[in-house]
Write a protein that holds these residues in place. Structure first.
Motif, PDB file in Angstrom:
ATOM      1  N   LYS A  12       5.586  65.185  39.340  1.00 45.67           N
ATOM      2  CA  LYS A  12       5.853  64.332  38.194  1.00 45.67           C
ATOM      3  C   LYS A  12       4.819  64.450  37.085  1.00 45.67           C
ATOM      4  CE  LYS A  12       8.335  60.822  40.868  1.00 45.67           C
ATOM      5  NZ  LYS A  12       8.405  59.369  41.204  1.00 45.67           N
ATOM      6  N   SER A  13       3.678  65.047  37.394  1.00 43.02           N
ATOM      7  CA  SER A  13       2.635  65.117  36.374  1.00 43.02           C
ATOM      8  C   SER A  13       1.740  66.327  36.613  1.00 43.02           C
ATOM      9  CB  SER A  13       1.787  63.836  36.371  1.00 43.02           C
ATOM     10  OG  SER A  13       1.044  63.739  37.573  1.00 43.02           O
ATOM     11  N   LYS A  57       7.523  69.513  26.655  1.00 40.20           N
ATOM     12  CA  LYS A  57       6.936  68.345  26.003  1.00 40.20           C
ATOM     13  C   LYS A  57       6.770  67.207  27.001  1.00 40.20           C
ATOM     14  CE  LYS A  57       7.258  65.369  21.956  1.00 40.20           C
ATOM     15  NZ  LYS A  57       7.991  65.047  20.705  1.00 40.20           N
ATOM     16  N   ARG A  94       5.961  63.311  28.557  1.00 42.23           N
ATOM     17  CA  ARG A  94       6.354  61.940  28.215  1.00 42.23           C
ATOM     18  C   ARG A  94       5.144  61.106  27.810  1.00 42.23           C
ATOM     19  NH1 ARG A  94       8.117  58.764  31.853  1.00 42.23           N
ATOM     20  NH2 ARG A  94       7.537  59.919  33.731  1.00 42.23           N
ATOM     21  N   ALA A  95       4.006  61.373  28.449  1.00 41.52           N
ATOM     22  CA  ALA A  95       2.799  60.609  28.131  1.00 41.52           C
ATOM     23  C   ALA A  95       1.580  61.398  28.555  1.00 41.52           C
ATOM     24  CB  ALA A  95       2.827  59.253  28.846  1.00 41.52           C
ATOM     25  N   GLN A 151       2.205  63.441  32.017  1.00 40.61           N
ATOM     26  CA  GLN A 151       3.441  63.064  32.706  1.00 40.61           C
ATOM     27  C   GLN A 151       4.588  63.924  32.201  1.00 40.61           C
ATOM     28  OE1 GLN A 151       4.272  58.865  32.820  1.00 40.61           O
ATOM     29  NE2 GLN A 151       2.088  58.322  32.898  1.00 40.61           N
ATOM     30  N   LYS A 152       5.296  64.517  33.158  1.00 42.21           N
ATOM     31  CA  LYS A 152       6.404  65.396  32.786  1.00 42.21           C
ATOM     32  C   LYS A 152       7.617  64.593  32.333  1.00 42.21           C
ATOM     33  CE  LYS A 152       5.092  69.086  35.986  1.00 42.21           C
ATOM     34  NZ  LYS A 152       5.520  69.908  37.127  1.00 42.21           N
TER      35      LYS A 152
END
Length: 848
Positions: free
Chosen positions: A745-746, A795, A797-798, A847-848
């Protein structure tokens, strides 16, 4: 069916005698022969064989070419019938006392070398007949073809009676002299094992099995050599070291010429032979090519770390220029934005053209250096003017010294009786010191006299040329290094390049492929040198050779542009080629932290900068003999002089386009017209960079770029020191680990903490911007360091830094450049800071 030694021990059912523990073992063989075995490390056995049982150090040990003193490693010795077992914590050696055969096992008891005959010569009538047949075959193999014309030196070969048409060379005459003393080994080869090493053994292949090579250093083009007149491959810079994919390696501890038949006469047998010397070798059980290079460089010395600017661009000026033309070149490099770090003069700088003596001095008609300034620093001289433009200077020299005089001085001093060797004539480096004091920081040593055969010469140490010829090739670099380092830790690191290669060369200087320009053959030589632990390798490049040559040269251990009698300056190229040259020149300088850190890793492990593919992918048969592609450090795969590339297992990103490829396949290259070959990045790579700079010593090191291609878990260690002195040998350096974990996830990037530091130890004699002398160099570790991360991802998310959110725009901001037609992946860019003094690590979560 023949039984192996291990099976034989079980078959006879003899109880093993209790094991004895000792640092060395002496095993008695038939005919009064004694085999002495010591364990230098748990994985290195040093084996010597003498008929009289009297052992003494080799000349390589005497002169410090190979390591003399080792920590004590105990050997457990036990016997059973004809078998003696010698075991350490890392390997086991089994000796058959009846035949002298050896068997090598790893720490788990697995046999990696089943039959190794180390007897000094074949015994019995049948053995002698077989020996003579093989020697006659070697003599035929290494003959010149008498029916293909004369060579280019008046039909004569230096050091040889008669003409080249007779096909008898200076050293080949001994192959079939049956009465001379000799040494040799016979090694039974496994059906599938491949063999590597031996320095500049071949320009055609890196996998050497199936061919024979002669370890006798020659300069290409001299002594009658021309490839169309010879059926064998010339070993221009041979190293008597060979290693196997089965996990074993052998280094012959000798300076005598040696012949390596690696399965050419009989495909299942390797054979090593040399005249006059004694059987003395190191047998290694590294388990892999990579680890055997590690062991080899423990014996013969780790690769040297050049001054940091030495990994930039070296330029050799035209042989006829003067100081004004040189200064104009320096100005043009700067004004036209072609980064350069060293400008070296060919022998036209000398008062006496091609002066081989100790009296060489400046040609005042071309390079006027007043006597009152000679040896007194660079202030007010053309050397100082070049330095103010950021350019170090180098000089061409040729040595015709008997280097054994200085070597024997070293032995006498080490043993505490220096007066036994005369203090004069002074050693080779003594007369170069004044040039170092004037600001010269690099030397190009020409091989002319050193590589010549001196068949009748008797050296100061009492030895003849047949034994000393190979060894001289490493002694010149050794004495250059020792002379420069004698100035102490704060002395400037001197960059010496030389083309001769033998055991230990990597430990003392940088190598170039004599006067052969970059091309498929010299690239193969460089890869073979890398497989012999040599990190600092390059070859001449002139930009007019084309785009592929430019890429190959800039993706070498170091980069050398040779102008000599031509106009090699890049601004004399057409506009398209100028832009291409500038791109690669800038790229190499941007990659300097990556290259310098990779070079430092070589000083710790022997791993080269240019890494042949089987070194990294030993189990992939497609990589076994790739000669047009190589890893440049751990991150880059460079492919030149071909339109096809093999991508090993894993994911690969085309550096030019960002396109992702899955490994395990051959592909056709689609190289942009303004690039010289394929260039791929291994997924997971972390590459530290600098901004593009004009030369290495003006880099703003308070900011480091980090290009990251996340994939799984990866790490890179950034190495830093003052870049110009020997202080790093005293522990004055810093390392910063950089890690990346690509999770579900990251993505997490961790930088630091930094270990160590380096301080205000500067290169002596450099100049202030105003022209005055001052100490200058990298200075202290910066108190605050920022990193600009460029992460190749979709890109996010955060983004958070040390748990605190970072957002596009504002303080601690990040930006994202989406994919384009030219770049297939988007790039996240974020700048983060840390305090190096308190060794605080920073963490970036994406974060993906």
């Amino acid at each position: 069916m023949k039984l192996s030694l291990a099976v034989y021990a079980l078959a006879v059912g003899v109880m093993m005698r209790p094991a004895a523990v000792a640092p060395a073992a002496e095993v008695r063989l038939p005919g009064g022969v004694v085999m002495r075995i010591t364990a230098d490390t748990p994985q290195i056995f040093h084996v010597q064989i003498r008929r009289n049982g009297k052992f003494k150090p080799s000349i390589l040990q005497r002169y410090g070419i190979v390591k003399r003193k080792w920590p004590t490693v105990n050997i457990q010795q036990s016997s059973s019938g004809d078998l003696t077992r010698l075991k350490t914590t890392g390997a086991e050696l089994v000796v058959n006392t009846k035949t002298g055969n050896l068997q090598l096992l790893d720490a788990t008891g697995k046999v990696i070398l089943n039959r190794f005959a180390a007897t000094p010569q074949a015994t019995g009538a049948q053995g002698q007949a077989a020996y003579r047949r093989h020697q006659q075959w070697l003599a035929r193999y290494f003959r010149y073809n008498a029916h293909e014309g004369a060579n280019g030196i008046g039909g004569k070969i230096l050091g040889q009676p008669g003409t080249a048409g007779q096909g008898v060379k200076y050293i080949e005459r001994y192959l079939t002299r049956w009465s001379i003393p000799h040494f040799g080994l016979r090694i039974a080869l496994n059906k599938s094992e491949r063999l590597y090493g031996m320095g500049e053994a071949s320009q055609k292949r890196i996998q050497l099995r199936g061919y024979a090579y002669r370890n006798w250093v020659e300069y290409r083009g001299l002594n009658g050599y021309d490839p169309k007149f010879a059926k064998f491959e010339q070993t221009e810079g041979g190293v008597p070291f060979v290693m196997s994919t089965r996990g074993w390696a052998v280094l012959m501890n000798t300076a005598w010429p040696t012949y390596f038949d690696l399965g050419a006469y009989r495909k299942n047998q390797a054979y090593i032979w040399g005249p006059f010397g004694r059987t003395d070798f190191y047998l290694m059980e590294g388990g892999s090519l990579r680890q055997n290079i590690n062991l080899f460089t423990q014996i013969s010395g780790r690769p040297i770390l050049l001054p940091e600017w030495g990994y930039g661009l070296w330029f050799d000026g035209n042989i006829l220029l003067n100081q004004f033309a040189m200064l104009e070149d320096g100005h043009n490099f700067h004004h036209l934005r072609f980064p350069v770090d060293c400008y070296s003069l060919e022998p036209g700088w000398m008062q006496k053209f091609y002066d081989f003596s100790h009296l060489a001095n400046w040609n005042v008609n071309r390079f006027y250096l007043p006597k009152w300034l000679q040896g007194r620093g660079e202030k007010g001289t053309f050397i100082g003017a070049m330095r103010r433009m950021g350019i170090r200077m180098g000089l061409w020299f040729c040595c015709n010294d008997d280097l054994t005089l200085q070597a024997e001085r070293g032995v006498a001093i080490r043993r505490g009786h220096p007066k036994t060797v005369p203090t004069r004539p002074y050693g080779w480096y003594h007369h170069l010191q004044k040039f170092v004091k004037e600001g010269i920081r690099a030397f190009k040593i020409d091989p002319s006299e050193i590589m010549m055969i001196h068949a009748g010469r008797k050296y100061f140490n009492g030895r003849r040329d047949l034994e000393m010829h190979n060894l001289t090739q490493v002694m010149i670099l050794q004495q250059m290094y020792q002379g420069a380092a004698k100035g102490g830790p704060s002395a400037p690191r001197v960059f010496t390049q030389y083309c001769g290669v033998y055991t230990g060369t990597q430990h003392w200087g940088a190598n170039t492929m004599d006067d052969d320009s970059i091309g498929p053959g010299t690239l193969c030589w460089m890869l073979n040198l890398g497989l012999t632990g040599n990190t600092n390798v390059a070859t001449d490049m002139n930009p007019v050779q084309g785009v592929a040559a430019i890429q190959a040269a800039f993706f070498s251990g170091w980069t050398d542009v040779q102008s000599w009698a031509s106009a090699g300056e890049p601004w004399f190229l057409d506009p398209r080629m100028q832009a291409i040259f500038r791109y690669y020149d800038d790229l190499r300088h941007r990659l300097m932290p990556y290259i310098y850190s990779t070079a430092w890793l070589g000083t710790q492990t022997g791993m080269p900068i240019m890494r042949a593919m089987p070194l990294i992918y030993p189990n992939d048969p497609q990589c076994a003999n790739l000669t047009h592609e190589y890893m440049f450090g751990n991150a880059f795969l460079s492919v030149v002089f071909t339109d096809k590339a093999y991508l090993p297992q894993g994911d690969w990103i085309d550096y030019w386009t960002g396109r992702l490829y899955h490994g395990g396949q051959w592909i056709t290259l689609h190289v942009p017209a303004d690039r010289g070959g394929g260039l791929f990045v291994r997924a997971g790579a972390i590459v530290p960079t600098w901004p593009a700079v004009q030369y290495v010593s003006r880099v703003p090191i308070n900011n480091i770029g980090l290009s990251i291609w996340p994939h799984g878990q990866s790490q890179f260690t950034l190495y830093e020191d003052d870049g110009v002195t020997y202080e790093y040998l005293k522990g004055r350096f810093a390392t910063t680990p950089i890690r990346c974990v690509d999770g579900a996830k990251s993505i997490r990037v961790a930088i630091g903490p930094t270990s160590g530091t380096y301080g205000t130890h500067y290169e002596v004699g450099s100049l202030t911007p105003a022209g005055g002398l001052r100490s200058a160099g990298w200075g202290n570790m910066p108190r605050h360091r920022s990193f600009t991360l460029r992460v190749h991802i979709a890109k996010p998310r955060a983004v958070t830094v040390d748990g605190r959110p970072a957002s596009p725009g504002g303080n601690k901001s990040w930006t994202y450049a989406p994919a384009t037609e030219r770049q297939a992946t988007g790039i996240l860019e974020i700048r983060v800071s840390r305090n190096t003094k308190t060794k605080v690590a920073i963490h970036v979560d994406i974060q993906k």
